[in-house]
Motif scaffolding. Structure first.
Motif, PDB file in Angstrom:
ATOM      1  N   TRP A   1       7.382  13.464   1.468  1.00 49.53           N
ATOM      2  CA  TRP A   1       6.307  14.275   2.028  1.00 49.53           C
ATOM      3  C   TRP A   1       5.705  15.179   0.950  1.00 49.53           C
ATOM      4  O   TRP A   1       6.449  15.769   0.162  1.00 49.53           O
ATOM      5  CB  TRP A   1       6.841  15.146   3.166  1.00 49.53           C
TER       6      TRP A   1
ATOM      7  N   TYR B   1       6.098  10.610  10.616  1.00 51.83           N
ATOM      8  CA  TYR B   1       5.853   9.277  10.072  1.00 51.83           C
ATOM      9  C   TYR B   1       7.037   8.409  10.461  1.00 51.83           C
ATOM     10  O   TYR B   1       8.193   8.812  10.306  1.00 51.83           O
ATOM     11  CB  TYR B   1       5.728   9.311   8.545  1.00 51.83           C
TER      12      TYR B   1
ATOM     13  N   GLN C   1       1.616   7.294  12.063  1.00 55.39           N
ATOM     14  CA  GLN C   1       1.568   8.646  11.533  1.00 55.39           C
ATOM     15  C   GLN C   1       0.944   9.532  12.599  1.00 55.39           C
ATOM     16  O   GLN C   1      -0.029   9.140  13.243  1.00 55.39           O
ATOM     17  CB  GLN C   1       0.737   8.711  10.255  1.00 55.39           C
TER      18      GLN C   1
ATOM     19  N   PRO D   1       9.255   8.012   3.292  1.00 58.39           N
ATOM     20  CA  PRO D   1       8.415   8.405   2.148  1.00 58.39           C
ATOM     21  C   PRO D   1       8.584   9.879   1.821  1.00 58.39           C
ATOM     22  O   PRO D   1       8.998  10.674   2.657  1.00 58.39           O
ATOM     23  CB  PRO D   1       6.994   8.122   2.655  1.00 58.39           C
TER      24      PRO D   1
ATOM     25  N   GLY E   1       0.836  -1.194   0.000  1.00 55.79           N
ATOM     26  CA  GLY E   1       0.000   0.000   0.000  1.00 55.79           C
ATOM     27  C   GLY E   1       0.867   1.238   0.000  1.00 55.79           C
ATOM     28  O   GLY E   1       1.742   1.395  -0.853  1.00 55.79           O
ATOM     29  N   ASP E   2       0.639   2.109   0.983  1.00 54.81           N
ATOM     30  CA  ASP E   2       1.451   3.316   1.055  1.00 54.81           C
ATOM     31  C   ASP E   2       2.616   3.170   2.026  1.00 54.81           C
ATOM     32  O   ASP E   2       3.257   4.144   2.390  1.00 54.81           O
ATOM     33  CB  ASP E   2       0.586   4.526   1.456  1.00 54.81           C
ATOM     34  N   GLU E   3       2.908   1.932   2.459  1.00 54.22           N
ATOM     35  CA  GLU E   3       4.084   1.689   3.284  1.00 54.22           C
ATOM     36  C   GLU E   3       5.345   1.842   2.440  1.00 54.22           C
ATOM     37  O   GLU E   3       5.361   1.469   1.259  1.00 54.22           O
ATOM     38  CB  GLU E   3       4.042   0.291   3.885  1.00 54.22           C
ATOM     39  N   PRO E   4       6.418   2.384   3.008  1.00 51.45           N
ATOM     40  CA  PRO E   4       7.634   2.593   2.212  1.00 51.45           C
ATOM     41  C   PRO E   4       8.398   1.304   1.949  1.00 51.45           C
ATOM     42  O   PRO E   4       8.204   0.294   2.616  1.00 51.45           O
ATOM     43  CB  PRO E   4       8.452   3.530   3.105  1.00 51.45           C
TER      44      PRO E   4
END
Length: 499
Positions: A116, A275, A257, A114, A83-86
């Motif tokens: 920003w 984060y 977050q 990630p 997903g949006d996990e690095p």
């Protein structure tokens, strides 16, 4: 997630300074006293150049890590973000046969921070985020530290930050060259009692400051996926924090977050976003200290007073879009119920703060405990704890561990002092002696193998008494979480041959 709840000593780091690789050689390194010069260097575990490139396997990584006088070969894997996990990395570093690192083995686990989103009022200069890797490093095997001096023990865990070295515009991938710094997970405030570090005190970092600020995360987890709390600086400045937690998948640590909103006064109108991840729990680690690693962005521009103690002091502008990496380490001994700085005081008639400890109180003398006295125990205190430890063991120029010399707990809050040579028979009624790192109950004096060491005499006022017998510092550390009302330090130094 209950594992994120608690008090954490938070440090954000200057990415430009890390990028420049201007670590200990550029500043006065490891002074014998905890003055303003070089205190940040004491946190540094390793200062190196990290180079990563793709391996033949689709998710493989190869590379090197090089420092002055040595290096390791790296081989690992890329951890695809869900997903949006690095994106993350899991790397093994092995020593090179026939060199000074022959037989060494370290493991590295971390994440690419990630990107920003640029805030609406960000300036071009401030918003140029640098790619950064954050995580933890684990020593798999013990090995020679300094030839003929000591062995570096297996099981040690530190945290790291690595900043990409190419000039902007940056490419957001793991391959490339990175300036790498790993840090001891020291839960003590390095500028304590000397310099406030925070936006209200040091609004503009200079080329001589690796640490941008030191503060305290005080976090609670109302539900399994929410966070709330504060980030507070010495002197009372704070932000209110709210956020969310995402449990790790497939053995990966939890991530979080948070948004920090000014609590009014000096911080009215401030907004920051955080984060990060909890660092991995390494198997076979020795006394691993939990840490949070990640990055922070200033979401809104705001003014900062350069002299917060003056109501009409000069102000400067802190621009939106500034991004910095951070590490926050578990800090159970931090006073959580009273923010008043330096309320409790501790001193000794035998030596001054930052002064030399007389040899009488060391292994070269009578090896008896020094006299100590204190004032202003806070109301509500139920007991006091006294700990003496040495963060410079075995060598101040390459510290490997914190060595505990004395533990005394359940001291009555009505007690005002301890005479010298306190054994069990001379303890105040109700007080108990704990075990030190000499594997003895009682006092063990300074006995530094190399160089001049600092010995921290630390007094804690608790709102409880401890139901422990023959406790170690680690056991007390677990028991005092959330119960420290105030603390005080006295630092003495000693080197073999001092008279």
């Amino acid at each position: 997630m209950a594992e994120l709840a608690g008090t954490w000593l938070y440090r954000s780091f200057n990415p430009t300074f890390v990028m420049g690789n201007q670590t200990p050689e550029a500043r006065i390194s490891h002074p014998p006293f905890a003055g303003d010069s070089g205190v940040e260097d004491r946190l540094i575990f390793a200062d190196a150049r990290l180079t990563l490139g793709p391996a033949p396997a689709p998710t493989g990584l190869v590379g090197t890590i090089e420092w002055r006088g040595g290096g390791l070969n790296l081989n690992g894997t890329v951890l695809p973000g869900a997903g949006d996990e690095p994106v993350g990395l899991d790397i093994v570093g092995t020593g090179r046969p026939g060199t000074g690192t022959d037989g060494w083995e370290y493991r590295y686990h971390g994440y690419l921070t990630p990107r920003w989103p640029k805030p609406p009022d960000a300036s071009e200069g401030e918003a140029d985020q640098r790619p950064t890797l954050v995580g933890s490093v684990f020593r798999v095997k013990d090995h020679n530290g300094q030839p003929g001096r000591w062995r570096s023990p297996a099981g040690y865990v530190g945290s790291f930050i690595a900043v990409k070295q190419q000039p902007p515009p940056f490419t957001w991938e793991l391959s490339g060259s990175w300036t790498y710094l790993s840090f001891h997970n020291d839960p003590e405030h390095v500028y304590r009692g000397q310099t406030y570090v925070g936006f209200a005190q040091k609004p503009q970092p200079t080329a001589q400051e690796l640490i941008l600020q030191e503060a305290f995360f005080r976090l609670q987890t109302p539900t399994s996926n929410t966070l709330q709390g504060t980030v507070a600086w010495l002197g009372g400045t704070s932000l209110n924090l709210t956020g969310t937690v995402r449990p790790g998948v497939g053995g990966e640590p939890s991530s979080f977050q948070m948004t920090g909103i000014g609590a009014g006064g000096e911080t009215g109108g401030w907004e920051y976003r955080y984060y990060g991840h909890l660092t991995r729990t390494w198997p076979r680690a020795v006394n691993q200290r939990p840490a949070l690693v990640g990055s922070i962005i200033r979401s809104k521009s705001h003014g900062v007073s350069t002299r917060p103690w003056e109501a009409s002091g000069p102000r400067v502008s802190a621009a939106a879009g500034y991004v910095a990496p951070f590490i926050a380490v578990d800090a159970p001994f931090i006073a959580v119920k009273q923010i008043t700085f330096n309320h409790l005081t501790l001193n000794s008639p035998a030596f001054q703060n930052n002064g030399r400890i007389p040899s009488k109180y060391t292994c070269e003398g009578e090896n008896v405990s020094p006299p100590l006295a204190w004032e202003r125990v806070p109301n509500g205190a139920q007991s006091l704890v006294l700990i003496i430890d040495d963060p410079d063991a075995p060598d101040p120029n390459a510290p490997e561990m914190v060595w505990v010399h004395w533990v005394v707990y359940n001291i009555s809050p009505d007690t005002k002092s301890l005479p010298e040579n306190v054994g069990q028979a001379r303890l105040p009624q109700g007080a108990s002696l704990g075990r030190n790192d000499f594997e003895r109950t009682g006092y063990g004096g300074p006995c530094p193998p190399i160089g001049r060491h600092r010995y921290f005499h630390k007094l804690y006022a608790l709102d409880i008494t401890l139901n422990l017998t023959g406790a170690t510092k680690s056991q007390i550390e677990q028991a005092v979480r959330g119960h420290v009302l105030a603390d005080a330090w006295l630092i003495g130094t000693y080197q073999r041959g001092d008279r």
